[in-house]
Design a protein around this motif. Structure first.
Motif, short mmCIF file in Angstrom:
data_model
loop_
_atom_site.label_atom_id
_atom_site.label_comp_id
_atom_site.label_asym_id
_atom_site.label_seq_id
_atom_site.Cartn_x
_atom_site.Cartn_y
_atom_site.Cartn_z
N GLU A 5 18.52 29.49 14.28
CA GLU A 5 19.12 29.33 12.95
C GLU A 5 19.85 27.99 12.91
OE1 GLU A 5 22.43 31.62 10.19
OE2 GLU A 5 21.89 32.45 12.12
N LEU A 6 19.69 27.26 11.83
CA LEU A 6 20.35 25.98 11.65
C LEU A 6 21.73 26.24 11.04
CD1 LEU A 6 19.86 22.92 11.92
CD2 LEU A 6 19.05 22.94 9.57
N VAL A 7 22.78 25.80 11.75
CA VAL A 7 24.16 26.04 11.28
C VAL A 7 24.96 24.74 11.31
CG1 VAL A 7 24.19 28.45 12.01
CG2 VAL A 7 24.98 26.69 13.58
N TRP A 8 25.96 24.66 10.43
CA TRP A 8 26.87 23.52 10.39
C TRP A 8 27.69 23.53 11.67
CZ3 TRP A 8 32.18 23.06 10.59
CH2 TRP A 8 32.70 21.79 10.25
N ALA A 9 27.89 22.35 12.27
CA ALA A 9 28.63 22.26 13.53
C ALA A 9 29.90 21.43 13.43
CB ALA A 9 27.74 21.69 14.63
N ASP A 10 29.86 20.31 12.68
CA ASP A 10 31.00 19.41 12.69
C ASP A 10 30.84 18.35 11.60
OD1 ASP A 10 33.38 18.27 13.55
OD2 ASP A 10 32.66 17.76 15.55
N LYS A 11 31.91 17.60 11.39
CA LYS A 11 31.87 16.41 10.53
C LYS A 11 32.09 15.22 11.45
CE LYS A 11 33.29 17.86 5.97
NZ LYS A 11 32.10 17.39 5.30
N LEU A 12 31.17 14.24 11.40
CA LEU A 12 31.25 13.07 12.26
C LEU A 12 31.18 11.79 11.45
CD1 LEU A 12 28.65 14.10 15.00
CD2 LEU A 12 31.12 14.37 15.10
N THR A 13 31.74 10.71 12.00
CA THR A 13 31.55 9.39 11.42
C THR A 13 30.24 8.84 11.96
OG1 THR A 13 32.79 8.35 13.22
CG2 THR A 13 34.03 8.94 11.22
N GLU A 57 15.52 4.45 5.88
CA GLU A 57 16.80 3.99 6.41
C GLU A 57 17.86 4.08 5.32
OE1 GLU A 57 17.22 0.52 9.25
OE2 GLU A 57 18.16 -0.31 7.45
N ILE A 58 19.05 4.48 5.72
CA ILE A 58 20.19 4.50 4.81
C ILE A 58 21.32 3.72 5.44
CG2 ILE A 58 19.67 6.66 3.61
CD1 ILE A 58 21.61 8.06 5.51
N THR A 59 22.22 3.21 4.61
CA THR A 59 23.42 2.51 5.07
C THR A 59 24.61 3.41 4.78
OG1 THR A 59 22.40 0.38 4.60
CG2 THR A 59 24.80 0.42 4.84
N ILE A 60 25.43 3.62 5.80
CA ILE A 60 26.59 4.49 5.67
C ILE A 60 27.83 3.72 6.14
CG2 ILE A 60 27.67 6.65 6.37
CD1 ILE A 60 24.88 7.78 6.83
N PRO A 61 28.91 3.68 5.35
CA PRO A 61 30.14 3.02 5.79
C PRO A 61 30.74 3.71 7.02
CG PRO A 61 30.34 3.84 3.52
CD PRO A 61 29.03 4.26 4.03
N HIS A 62 31.42 2.93 7.85
CA HIS A 62 31.96 3.45 9.11
C HIS A 62 32.97 4.57 8.94
CE1 HIS A 62 35.32 0.86 8.00
NE2 HIS A 62 36.03 1.50 8.90
N ASP A 63 33.60 4.68 7.78
CA ASP A 63 34.65 5.68 7.59
C ASP A 63 34.19 6.91 6.80
OD1 ASP A 63 34.35 4.29 5.22
OD2 ASP A 63 36.50 3.92 4.93
N LYS A 64 32.90 7.02 6.52
CA LYS A 64 32.38 8.19 5.81
C LYS A 64 32.06 9.30 6.81
CE LYS A 64 28.81 9.91 2.75
NZ LYS A 64 27.61 9.63 2.00
N TYR A 65 32.39 10.53 6.46
CA TYR A 65 32.08 11.67 7.32
C TYR A 65 30.75 12.28 6.93
CZ TYR A 65 36.61 11.51 9.54
OH TYR A 65 37.69 11.11 10.26
N ILE A 66 30.00 12.69 7.94
CA ILE A 66 28.66 13.23 7.76
C ILE A 66 28.60 14.61 8.41
CG2 ILE A 66 26.21 12.84 8.27
CD1 ILE A 66 27.20 9.85 8.76
N ASP A 67 27.97 15.58 7.73
CA ASP A 67 27.84 16.93 8.27
C ASP A 67 26.75 16.97 9.34
OD1 ASP A 67 29.79 18.23 6.70
OD2 ASP A 67 28.43 18.28 5.01
#
Length: 76
Positions: A5-13, A57-67
């Motif tokens: 099962e795919l489950v949420w684990a954390d928020k990371l930069t 490819e996507i660009t993500i700022p260093h301070d954005k949190y990702i699930d």
């Protein structure tokens, strides 16, 4: 038979991500293929594959949190 099962684990930069991580961006589950940053470290360039195997490819700022998501054995 094992059921995963795919489950949420954390928020990371973006700087904490690793290749093969499964993340959700804009409501879409994607697998990280490659990670690079600009010279200042302000932006990260994430190469990914979507559920259909299409790469982009996507660009993500260093301070954005990702699930971050992981597969777990749902039989346990």
């Amino acid at each position: 038979m094992t059921t995963m099962e795919l489950v949420w684990a954390d928020k990371l930069t973006p700087g904490s991500l690793m290749v093969e991580d499964l993340i959700k961006v804009d409501g879409e589950m994607i697998e990280v293929i490659n990670i690079d940053s600009d010279a200042t470290g302000d932006n990260y360039f994430i190469e990914y594959a979507d559920a259909y195997g299409e790469r982009d490819e996507i660009t993500i700022p260093h301070d954005k949190y990702i699930d971050l998501y992981v597969y777990v054995d749902s039989d346990e």
